[in-house]
Design a protein around this motif. Structure first.
Motif, PDB file in Angstrom:
ATOM      1  N   LYS A 224       0.635   6.467 -20.237  1.00 29.80           N
ATOM      2  CA  LYS A 224       0.788   7.743 -20.579  1.00 29.80           C
ATOM      3  C   LYS A 224       2.316   7.848 -21.345  1.00 29.80           C
ATOM      4  N   GLY A 225       3.282   7.124 -20.834  1.00 32.80           N
ATOM      5  CA  GLY A 225       4.393   6.930 -21.373  1.00 32.80           C
ATOM      6  C   GLY A 225       4.344   6.475 -22.761  1.00 32.80           C
ATOM      7  N   LEU A 226       3.600   5.540 -23.012  1.00 34.87           N
ATOM      8  CA  LEU A 226       3.279   4.871 -24.238  1.00 34.87           C
ATOM      9  C   LEU A 226       2.796   5.938 -25.324  1.00 34.87           C
ATOM     10  N   ARG A 227       1.707   6.663 -24.822  1.00 35.00           N
ATOM     11  CA  ARG A 227       1.304   7.896 -25.757  1.00 35.00           C
ATOM     12  C   ARG A 227       2.532   8.997 -26.018  1.00 35.00           C
ATOM     13  N   THR A 228       3.114   9.060 -25.186  1.00 33.60           N
ATOM     14  CA  THR A 228       4.220  10.084 -25.177  1.00 33.60           C
ATOM     15  C   THR A 228       5.370   9.702 -26.337  1.00 33.60           C
ATOM     16  N   VAL A 229       5.651   8.247 -26.167  1.00 32.69           N
ATOM     17  CA  VAL A 229       6.488   7.501 -27.047  1.00 32.69           C
ATOM     18  C   VAL A 229       5.737   7.552 -28.772  1.00 32.69           C
ATOM     19  N   LEU A 230       4.524   7.420 -28.513  1.00 33.29           N
ATOM     20  CA  LEU A 230       3.911   7.497 -29.928  1.00 33.29           C
ATOM     21  C   LEU A 230       4.034   8.830 -30.519  1.00 33.29           C
ATOM     22  N   LEU A 231       3.658  10.065 -29.751  1.00 32.42           N
ATOM     23  CA  LEU A 231       3.830  11.166 -30.340  1.00 32.42           C
ATOM     24  C   LEU A 231       5.143  11.458 -30.713  1.00 32.42           C
ATOM     25  N   HIS A 232       6.091  11.052 -29.979  1.00 35.53           N
ATOM     26  CA  HIS A 232       7.717  11.115 -30.332  1.00 35.53           C
ATOM     27  C   HIS A 232       8.027  10.541 -31.571  1.00 35.53           C
ATOM     28  N   GLY A 233       7.574   9.351 -31.743  1.00 37.28           N
ATOM     29  CA  GLY A 233       7.560   8.287 -32.952  1.00 37.28           C
ATOM     30  C   GLY A 233       6.820   9.303 -34.235  1.00 37.28           C
ATOM     31  N   PHE A 234       5.740   9.888 -34.186  1.00 39.63           N
ATOM     32  CA  PHE A 234       5.209  10.570 -35.303  1.00 39.63           C
ATOM     33  C   PHE A 234       6.077  11.971 -35.586  1.00 39.63           C
ATOM     34  N   GLN A 235       6.462  12.431 -34.569  1.00 41.72           N
ATOM     35  CA  GLN A 235       7.239  13.828 -34.588  1.00 41.72           C
ATOM     36  C   GLN A 235       8.674  13.466 -35.369  1.00 41.72           C
ATOM     37  N   LEU A 236       9.279  12.542 -34.818  1.00 39.47           N
ATOM     38  CA  LEU A 236      10.581  11.613 -35.371  1.00 39.47           C
ATOM     39  C   LEU A 236      10.420  11.476 -36.846  1.00 39.47           C
ATOM     40  N   LEU A 237       9.382  10.912 -37.260  1.00 33.99           N
ATOM     41  CA  LEU A 237       9.005  10.413 -38.444  1.00 33.99           C
ATOM     42  C   LEU A 237       9.018  11.563 -39.521  1.00 33.99           C
ATOM     43  N   LEU A 238       8.455  12.642 -38.919  1.00 35.20           N
ATOM     44  CA  LEU A 238       8.148  13.981 -39.761  1.00 35.20           C
ATOM     45  C   LEU A 238       9.596  14.512 -39.929  1.00 35.20           C
ATOM     46  N   CYS A 239      10.363  14.530 -38.907  1.00 33.28           N
ATOM     47  CA  CYS A 239      11.669  15.081 -38.918  1.00 33.28           C
ATOM     48  C   CYS A 239      12.622  14.389 -39.884  1.00 33.28           C
ATOM     49  N   LEU A 240      12.352  12.827 -39.722  1.00 32.60           N
ATOM     50  CA  LEU A 240      13.343  12.157 -40.615  1.00 32.60           C
ATOM     51  C   LEU A 240      13.066  12.188 -42.153  1.00 32.60           C
ATOM     52  N   TYR A 283       5.060  17.999 -24.152  1.00 31.83           N
ATOM     53  CA  TYR A 283       5.644  18.320 -22.776  1.00 31.83           C
ATOM     54  C   TYR A 283       4.911  19.560 -22.246  1.00 31.83           C
ATOM     55  N   GLY A 284       4.728  20.571 -23.208  1.00 34.58           N
ATOM     56  CA  GLY A 284       4.315  21.855 -22.592  1.00 34.58           C
ATOM     57  C   GLY A 284       2.772  21.633 -22.353  1.00 34.58           C
ATOM     58  N   VAL A 285       1.799  20.783 -22.631  1.00 34.70           N
ATOM     59  CA  VAL A 285       0.505  20.806 -22.410  1.00 34.70           C
ATOM     60  C   VAL A 285       0.023  19.475 -21.871  1.00 34.70           C
ATOM     61  N   ARG A 286       0.735  18.423 -22.227  1.00 30.87           N
ATOM     62  CA  ARG A 286       0.371  17.172 -21.685  1.00 30.87           C
ATOM     63  C   ARG A 286       1.045  16.949 -20.406  1.00 30.87           C
ATOM     64  N   ASP A 287       2.317  17.241 -20.070  1.00 34.69           N
ATOM     65  CA  ASP A 287       2.993  17.292 -19.034  1.00 34.69           C
ATOM     66  C   ASP A 287       2.343  17.852 -17.656  1.00 34.69           C
ATOM     67  N   GLU A 288       1.825  17.432 -16.780  1.00 33.57           N
ATOM     68  CA  GLU A 288       1.095  18.007 -15.818  1.00 33.57           C
ATOM     69  C   GLU A 288       1.888  19.175 -15.053  1.00 33.57           C
ATOM     70  N   LYS A 289       3.040  18.654 -14.494  1.00 30.53           N
ATOM     71  CA  LYS A 289       3.761  19.646 -13.559  1.00 30.53           C
ATOM     72  C   LYS A 289       4.457  20.852 -14.584  1.00 30.53           C
ATOM     73  N   PHE A 290       4.664  20.554 -15.951  1.00 31.75           N
ATOM     74  CA  PHE A 290       5.040  21.704 -16.767  1.00 31.75           C
ATOM     75  C   PHE A 290       3.957  22.723 -16.960  1.00 31.75           C
ATOM     76  N   PHE A 291       2.799  21.962 -17.252  1.00 27.94           N
ATOM     77  CA  PHE A 291       1.474  22.830 -17.539  1.00 27.94           C
ATOM     78  C   PHE A 291       1.268  23.759 -16.561  1.00 27.94           C
ATOM     79  N   LEU A 292       1.521  23.241 -15.351  1.00 28.38           N
ATOM     80  CA  LEU A 292       0.658  24.060 -14.081  1.00 28.38           C
ATOM     81  C   LEU A 292       1.888  25.312 -14.171  1.00 28.38           C
ATOM     82  N   ALA A 293       3.234  25.194 -14.153  1.00 29.92           N
ATOM     83  CA  ALA A 293       4.287  26.379 -14.205  1.00 29.92           C
ATOM     84  C   ALA A 293       3.972  27.138 -15.482  1.00 29.92           C
ATOM     85  N   LEU A 294       3.563  26.545 -16.480  1.00 33.29           N
ATOM     86  CA  LEU A 294       3.427  27.580 -17.801  1.00 33.29           C
ATOM     87  C   LEU A 294       2.189  28.419 -17.328  1.00 33.29           C
TER      88      LEU A 294
END
Length: 307
Positions: A224-240, A283-294
């Protein structure tokens, strides 16, 4: 000049511009609403604003809100051909430029936090404490402010004092008065790109190793952490990539005003709006704790409205 005239006077072009502007307004309102709802959810529980990854997430959302708001204003002014006073332009330039760096820098910090959590779990509480978060913010803002104020310092040293009364189109290119200044900005952006890319790659490689070696719940967490880093990497690539857009836009502006406006619109959708829609997903959808609070926040809001 023919291109500029047809762009201003042609009814077909004007209709297409209006449709584009309306589409952007819809996207901006949607994403701002989602981000604000997530920020409100962030303040609902103590665990969120005492945990580094959630604090960084909320900071990324706030930075995204400022970016969407200011860049949307600049886009409207650009398509409307509305001149802006220099000091108003300077304010928007500072906000936009700094936030353009804050988002990828925050994403990089979030990636490092995931690396520590997965690869150094015994030191996670020590390295990712609330005090450490404040130090991380100090580094992020220092690095984010340096390129902006470096450009502004060179600009105000180079122009005459009566330039303060200047009214014109508010574009980042207006603050580049020397050819070498453009090269310097390009070099700084490339340096930031290289450093952040190395950090993402380093984190990804080490998390991959841990994920392969782990078993049971640890393997699930690592993947799960690996997938998060991949998403961060893709998001970061677009920002850069967005950091390099002003250089391309400046070159196109010298040749064709219509192509410049079309290219700037494309860049805005792809490299400013698109990366900002990934933060709620990660984080808003994939993170279980935050998603439940949302979900709780949304359901309570709906129930109150019904009552």
């Amino acid at each position: 000049m023919a291109n500029n005239s047809s762009f201003t006077d042609g009814s077909t072009s004007r209709r297409r511009i209006d449709e584009r502007v309306i589409l952007v307004q819809v996207l901006v309102v949607v994403f701002l609403s989602i981000n604000i709802m997530l920020i409100v959810t962030f303040f609902m529980k103590d665990v969120f604003y005492t945990t580094m990854r959630y604090i960084l997430f909320a900071h990324a959302l706030m930075s995204d809100c400022v970016t969407l708001f200011t860049t949307n204003l600049l886009l409207i002014f650009s398509f409307a051909g509305k001149p802006v006073h220099l000091w108003s332009c300077v304010t928007m330039f500072i906000l936009t430029t700094v936030c353009n760096f804050l988002t990828p820098l925050t994403l990089t910090a979030m990636t490092l936090e995931r690396y520590v959590a997965i690869c150094m779990p015994l030191r996670h509480a020590e390295l990712c404490s609330t005090r450490s978060t404040l130090q991380v913010f100090l580094i992020i803002y220092s690095l984010g402010l340096i390129p902006c104020f470096m450009n502004l310092l060179i600009f105000f040293v180079s122009v005459s004092s009566d330039f303060n009364k200047h009214m014109g189109m508010c574009q980042g290119e207006m603050f580049v008065v020397h050819e070498w200044q453009g090269h310097l900005r390009s070099a700084v952006n490339q340096f930031y790109f290289l450093v952040m890319f190395v950090i993402i790659a380093f984190s990804y490689i080490h998390i991959t190793k841990v994920a392969k070696a782990a078993s049971g719940e640890n393997r699930t967490s690592s993947r799960k952490g690996l997938r998060t880093v991949l998403l961060h990497g893709f998001q970061l690539l677009l920002c850069l990539i967005q950091l390099f857009c002003p250089m391309v836009e400046a070159a196109i502006l010298q040749t064709n005003i219509m192509l410049y406006k079309n290219f700037r619109y494309f860049n805005y959708i792809m490299f400013i709006v698109a990366p900002r829609c990934l933060s709620p997903l990660i984080y808003g959808v994939r993170d279980e704790k935050f998603f439940l609070a949302l979900k709780y926040s949304i359901l309570c809001g709906l129930l109150k409205n019904k009552l």
